[in-house]
Design a protein around this motif. Sequence first.
Motif, short mmCIF file in Angstrom:
data_model
loop_
_atom_site.label_atom_id
_atom_site.label_comp_id
_atom_site.label_asym_id
_atom_site.label_seq_id
_atom_site.Cartn_x
_atom_site.Cartn_y
_atom_site.Cartn_z
N ALA A 56 32.85 77.03 60.57
CA ALA A 56 31.95 77.47 59.50
C ALA A 56 32.72 77.97 58.28
O ALA A 56 32.21 77.94 57.16
CB ALA A 56 31.01 78.55 60.01
N SER A 57 33.96 78.43 58.49
CA SER A 57 34.76 78.95 57.37
C SER A 57 35.41 77.83 56.54
O SER A 57 35.93 78.09 55.46
CB SER A 57 35.85 79.89 57.89
N LEU A 58 35.37 76.62 57.05
CA LEU A 58 36.02 75.51 56.35
C LEU A 58 35.17 75.03 55.17
O LEU A 58 33.94 75.04 55.23
CB LEU A 58 36.24 74.33 57.31
N ILE A 59 35.85 74.59 54.13
CA ILE A 59 35.13 73.97 53.02
C ILE A 59 34.76 72.55 53.45
O ILE A 59 35.34 72.02 54.42
CB ILE A 59 35.96 73.98 51.71
N PRO A 60 33.81 71.90 52.80
CA PRO A 60 33.33 70.59 53.27
C PRO A 60 34.42 69.54 53.54
O PRO A 60 34.39 68.87 54.58
CB PRO A 60 32.39 70.15 52.14
N ILE A 61 35.40 69.43 52.68
CA ILE A 61 36.45 68.41 52.89
C ILE A 61 37.26 68.73 54.14
O ILE A 61 37.68 67.84 54.89
CB ILE A 61 37.35 68.25 51.64
N GLU A 62 37.48 70.02 54.42
CA GLU A 62 38.22 70.43 55.62
C GLU A 62 37.39 70.18 56.88
O GLU A 62 37.93 69.74 57.88
CB GLU A 62 38.61 71.90 55.52
N SER A 63 36.07 70.45 56.81
CA SER A 63 35.22 70.16 57.98
C SER A 63 35.23 68.67 58.28
O SER A 63 35.27 68.27 59.45
CB SER A 63 33.77 70.56 57.79
N TYR A 64 35.16 67.88 57.22
CA TYR A 64 35.19 66.42 57.38
C TYR A 64 36.48 65.98 58.06
O TYR A 64 36.47 65.21 59.03
CB TYR A 64 35.03 65.79 55.99
N LEU A 65 37.61 66.49 57.58
CA LEU A 65 38.90 66.13 58.18
C LEU A 65 39.02 66.66 59.60
O LEU A 65 39.56 65.98 60.48
CB LEU A 65 40.06 66.63 57.31
N PHE A 66 38.53 67.86 59.84
CA PHE A 66 38.57 68.43 61.19
C PHE A 66 37.83 67.51 62.16
O PHE A 66 38.34 67.17 63.23
CB PHE A 66 37.95 69.83 61.18
N LEU A 67 36.64 67.08 61.78
CA LEU A 67 35.87 66.16 62.63
C LEU A 67 36.58 64.82 62.76
O LEU A 67 36.58 64.21 63.84
CB LEU A 67 34.45 65.98 62.08
#
Length: 166
Positions: free
Chosen positions: A17-28
């Motif tokens: 939840a703390s990630l910005i959208p681009i980081e969440s995308y890369l994490f997934l």
Amino acid sequence: MKTRMLYTKVWQDSYFASLIPIESYLFLYFLLNDYVTVLHLYECPDRTILHETRVTTGELAVAKDKFQKADKIYFYKDWIYLKNADRYEQYAGLANKGKDNLVRQLNDDIYTWYVKVKGSPLEAPLKGTREQDKDKEQEIDQDKGYRDFLKSKEKLTNKLTYGKQN
């Protein structure tokens, strides 16, 4: 096509939840791409990541640094290790043979890094398999050397005894 399971609780996870959208995308992407193996260790060069995700080099570098500092995903050369994936995805049966095969295919540099970032020794069968392979290689080398010695000895004996060469 491979199938991966993603627990929906990821959306409530405080780190995610703390990630910005681009980081969440890369994490997934790192969790779910086609290269992920049963070891949760896989080779995936930056150029592939950049091509498949369409993120910039800078965005990728920032996200990789953030994931590694958070002890979530580790990067070494072109290799990626998903640190906590074992908690959510466990394999049994034939998949364990697959794990053994994958471990045996790792070069020593990658294997050493993998054991280090994993934070604990590999399961005994994996580590044992790798050590047994090295022992077998040494035995084969020693056996080959001994067989070569016996052949040379036999040739020399025949030459000295009978004057013939094989």
